[in-house]
Design an enzyme around this catalytic site. Sequence first.
Site, PDB file in Angstrom:
ATOM      1  N   HIS A 347      57.234   8.195 -20.520  1.00 38.98           N
ATOM      2  CA  HIS A 347      56.010   7.385 -20.424  1.00 38.98           C
ATOM      3  C   HIS A 347      55.904   6.662 -19.082  1.00 38.98           C
ATOM      4  O   HIS A 347      54.805   6.216 -18.700  1.00 38.98           O
ATOM      5  CB  HIS A 347      56.021   6.350 -21.565  1.00 38.98           C
ATOM      6  CG  HIS A 347      54.681   5.815 -21.928  1.00 38.98           C
ATOM      7  ND1 HIS A 347      53.624   5.745 -21.053  1.00 38.98           N
ATOM      8  CD2 HIS A 347      54.219   5.304 -23.096  1.00 38.98           C
ATOM      9  CE1 HIS A 347      52.582   5.213 -21.654  1.00 38.98           C
ATOM     10  NE2 HIS A 347      52.904   4.947 -22.897  1.00 38.98           N
ATOM     11  N   LYS A 390      33.660  11.244 -36.987  1.00 41.97           N
ATOM     12  CA  LYS A 390      32.866  10.565 -35.958  1.00 41.97           C
ATOM     13  C   LYS A 390      31.362  10.658 -36.216  1.00 41.97           C
ATOM     14  O   LYS A 390      30.627   9.695 -35.995  1.00 41.97           O
ATOM     15  CB  LYS A 390      33.198  11.170 -34.589  1.00 41.97           C
ATOM     16  CG  LYS A 390      32.440  10.548 -33.428  1.00 41.97           C
ATOM     17  CD  LYS A 390      32.833  11.173 -32.095  1.00 41.97           C
ATOM     18  CE  LYS A 390      32.383  12.604 -31.995  1.00 41.97           C
ATOM     19  NZ  LYS A 390      32.613  13.182 -30.654  1.00 41.97           N
ATOM     20  N   MET A 397      25.841   3.701 -36.721  1.00 45.83           N
ATOM     21  CA  MET A 397      25.870   2.805 -35.565  1.00 45.83           C
ATOM     22  C   MET A 397      27.180   2.024 -35.467  1.00 45.83           C
ATOM     23  O   MET A 397      27.213   0.873 -35.035  1.00 45.83           O
ATOM     24  CB  MET A 397      24.683   1.830 -35.585  1.00 45.83           C
ATOM     25  CG  MET A 397      23.323   2.495 -35.698  1.00 45.83           C
ATOM     26  SD  MET A 397      22.980   3.565 -34.282  1.00 45.83           S
ATOM     27  CE  MET A 397      22.680   2.329 -33.023  1.00 45.83           C
ATOM     28  N   LEU A 398      28.274   2.650 -35.889  1.00 42.28           N
ATOM     29  CA  LEU A 398      29.598   2.038 -35.816  1.00 42.28           C
ATOM     30  C   LEU A 398      30.433   2.819 -34.802  1.00 42.28           C
ATOM     31  O   LEU A 398      30.536   4.050 -34.902  1.00 42.28           O
ATOM     32  CB  LEU A 398      30.295   2.072 -37.180  1.00 42.28           C
ATOM     33  CG  LEU A 398      29.582   1.355 -38.334  1.00 42.28           C
ATOM     34  CD1 LEU A 398      30.345   1.590 -39.630  1.00 42.28           C
ATOM     35  CD2 LEU A 398      29.435  -0.140 -38.057  1.00 42.28           C
ATOM     36  N   HIS A 399      31.041   2.114 -33.846  1.00 40.04           N
ATOM     37  CA  HIS A 399      31.887   2.800 -32.867  1.00 40.04           C
ATOM     38  C   HIS A 399      33.103   3.376 -33.591  1.00 40.04           C
ATOM     39  O   HIS A 399      33.831   2.643 -34.276  1.00 40.04           O
ATOM     40  CB  HIS A 399      32.337   1.831 -31.779  1.00 40.04           C
ATOM     41  CG  HIS A 399      32.916   2.512 -30.576  1.00 40.04           C
ATOM     42  ND1 HIS A 399      34.103   3.214 -30.633  1.00 40.04           N
ATOM     43  CD2 HIS A 399      32.472   2.641 -29.293  1.00 40.04           C
ATOM     44  CE1 HIS A 399      34.371   3.725 -29.440  1.00 40.04           C
ATOM     45  NE2 HIS A 399      33.387   3.394 -28.620  1.00 40.04           N
ATOM     46  N   PRO A 400      33.362   4.684 -33.474  1.00 40.33           N
ATOM     47  CA  PRO A 400      34.446   5.301 -34.258  1.00 40.33           C
ATOM     48  C   PRO A 400      35.829   4.742 -33.957  1.00 40.33           C
ATOM     49  O   PRO A 400      36.668   4.630 -34.858  1.00 40.33           O
ATOM     50  CB  PRO A 400      34.350   6.784 -33.891  1.00 40.33           C
ATOM     51  CG  PRO A 400      33.520   6.858 -32.650  1.00 40.33           C
ATOM     52  CD  PRO A 400      32.601   5.680 -32.697  1.00 40.33           C
ATOM     53  N   ASP A 401      36.109   4.377 -32.700  1.00 38.19           N
ATOM     54  CA  ASP A 401      37.418   3.803 -32.380  1.00 38.19           C
ATOM     55  C   ASP A 401      37.578   2.443 -33.045  1.00 38.19           C
ATOM     56  O   ASP A 401      38.611   2.140 -33.646  1.00 38.19           O
ATOM     57  CB  ASP A 401      37.595   3.666 -30.863  1.00 38.19           C
ATOM     58  CG  ASP A 401      38.907   2.986 -30.511  1.00 38.19           C
ATOM     59  OD1 ASP A 401      39.967   3.610 -30.684  1.00 38.19           O
ATOM     60  OD2 ASP A 401      38.877   1.812 -30.089  1.00 38.19           O
ATOM     61  N   TYR A 423      48.455  -4.099 -30.700  1.00 40.18           N
ATOM     62  CA  TYR A 423      48.250  -3.630 -29.328  1.00 40.18           C
ATOM     63  C   TYR A 423      47.453  -2.344 -29.392  1.00 40.18           C
ATOM     64  O   TYR A 423      47.889  -1.361 -29.991  1.00 40.18           O
ATOM     65  CB  TYR A 423      49.607  -3.374 -28.656  1.00 40.18           C
ATOM     66  CG  TYR A 423      49.554  -2.673 -27.306  1.00 40.18           C
ATOM     67  CD1 TYR A 423      49.733  -3.386 -26.137  1.00 40.18           C
ATOM     68  CD2 TYR A 423      49.334  -1.300 -27.206  1.00 40.18           C
ATOM     69  CE1 TYR A 423      49.700  -2.752 -24.897  1.00 40.18           C
ATOM     70  CE2 TYR A 423      49.287  -0.657 -25.981  1.00 40.18           C
ATOM     71  CZ  TYR A 423      49.474  -1.386 -24.831  1.00 40.18           C
ATOM     72  OH  TYR A 423      49.430  -0.755 -23.614  1.00 40.18           O
TER      73      TYR A 423
END
Length: 596
Positions: A347, A390, A397-401, A423
């Site tokens: 990483h 999605k 109208m909902l953000h998928p994340d 986080y």
Amino acid sequence: MLSVTPAVVHGKMIFCCDCIMENQLAKSTEERTFQYQDTLPSLPVPSLEESLKKYLESVKPFANEEEYKKTEEIVKKFQNGVGEKLHQKLLKKAKGKRNWLEEWWLNVAYLDVRIPSQLNVNFAGPAAYIEHYWPPKEGTQLERGSITLWHNFNYWQLLRKEKLPVQKVGNTPLDMDQFRMLFSTCRVPGITRDSVMNYFSTESEGCSPSHVTVLCRGRVFVFDVMHEGCLITPPEICRQLTYIHKRCHSEPDGPGIAALTSEERTQWAKAREYLIGLDPQNLTMLEKIQSSILVYGMSDGSPHVTPEDYSQVTAMILTGDPTVLWGDKSYNLISFSNGVFGCNGDHAPYDGMIIINVSRYVDEKIFENEGKWKASDLDIVVYAFTPFGKKLTKKKMLHPDTFVQLALQLAYYRLHGRPGCCYETAITRYFYHGRTETMRSCTVEAVRWCQSMQDPYAHLHERRQKMLQAFAKHNEMMKDCSSGKGFDRHLLGLSLIAKEEGLPVPEIFTDPLFSKSGGGGNFVLSTSLVGYSRTRGLVVPMVHNGYGFFYNIRDDRFVVSCTAWKSCAETDAEKLVQLVFHAFHDMMQLMNTAQL
């Protein structure tokens, strides 16, 4: 002396080199991959007042009134005292740098860490080929491996020629520097601090290593993937892999030197120095591995895997045989005897979406060509939620994340009876050499909504209203974090300035609420979106009583990968995932009920 064996088979080549790359590579573009690097804005230093205000807001869910007032006083004292002095020093330091955080972040988050990085830092994930043309099948490892490697090498050539399209949000280009670290890059262990060696060059910059390292049954082999200026074909790659496979299965296992990369970092550094001291030629061998395009591991394992359950194969990629991957390499491609694949990478030099990008590219090429050539203590659960994805969340109208993040907050609250400091990765690649910022998903608004969902007397309208407030807050914070207005990296910078100046650790960093809210790497939920394709991956939890929760979002499903430590009686990856899926239904029901 270490043995790194050339895998070239003597005699005339049976297959000629094909100079023509795939017809359906990523579309050529006028833009060059790295052309915007010099014009990207510098990473800003947020205002101290705003960062501290956001910090106070983030600790609220974890404090009673008395605790919060005490922390509020500590923060006020910090802001009016040493905090302002540190902030001014940070501003001064930032003036001479295009990214004031870059070197600090690399050292503090990765290179100074002494615990074994292969398990605790690396990311890993299975390939999705089983979902289309490559279901698990014994006897396919060599042929499929040659095709997979060929697609990877084509991607490497795109990068060398700077024909990989510049990633953008709208018309705004993102920093592409991390793509330089994908190939021919390796972490080198140090006694107190590791280093990262990068050997990659674009064609305009000069030569770049063109060999691949292959690990099989404790032995190390290398072969060049270019012949007379052209990339060798899958049949020729298969010929090399077949030679290696036959030799390793007809001779005793090798010493398995690669397993040393899974050691505690200082111990590995000492072992590496010892090996070099035995024979200077060992350094040459180690550098051969370090500089290779990637490491290809050939495992005898045959993990169970289905499109709905990737748990076992993911566990084997992350915590399996340590002799079939070089834990310090930025890119390990691992193959199993049943023709299943996965990747594992360090990483330190880049963030997860970089390896997701190449994995998605290879997956798409295999799909386009119908699959032809044209641990441990760790609990791993990888499931797909298929009732919707999605398309439906966006229709509402909902953000998928944000949808997934709030579902996770509700699931954790239901499972553990308290808020879960979280986080979520936010990218700062709008800025020169930008990496990530911490997006703290556990907001006051999210907790209020979770509480209403558990309150039997709360009306559906109230629950829906509080959920939408939590959505709005999350979306606003993500926008701030991605535009350089987050506060966690800012606080890190202030603490490191204090350390460099030889000052006492400011009280804001020793306050119990700092760590209780996740500060100092204490988030019980370590999460990230891994894209909108079939490719998936995961990492281990950040803390012992926590979870690693990574997810990819598709039109018709959400695929989640969750990890937890079996030795922690408090956590349960299986239950958490099932509660997340339950939360998905509850949230959609709130939206549907409101429209009746």
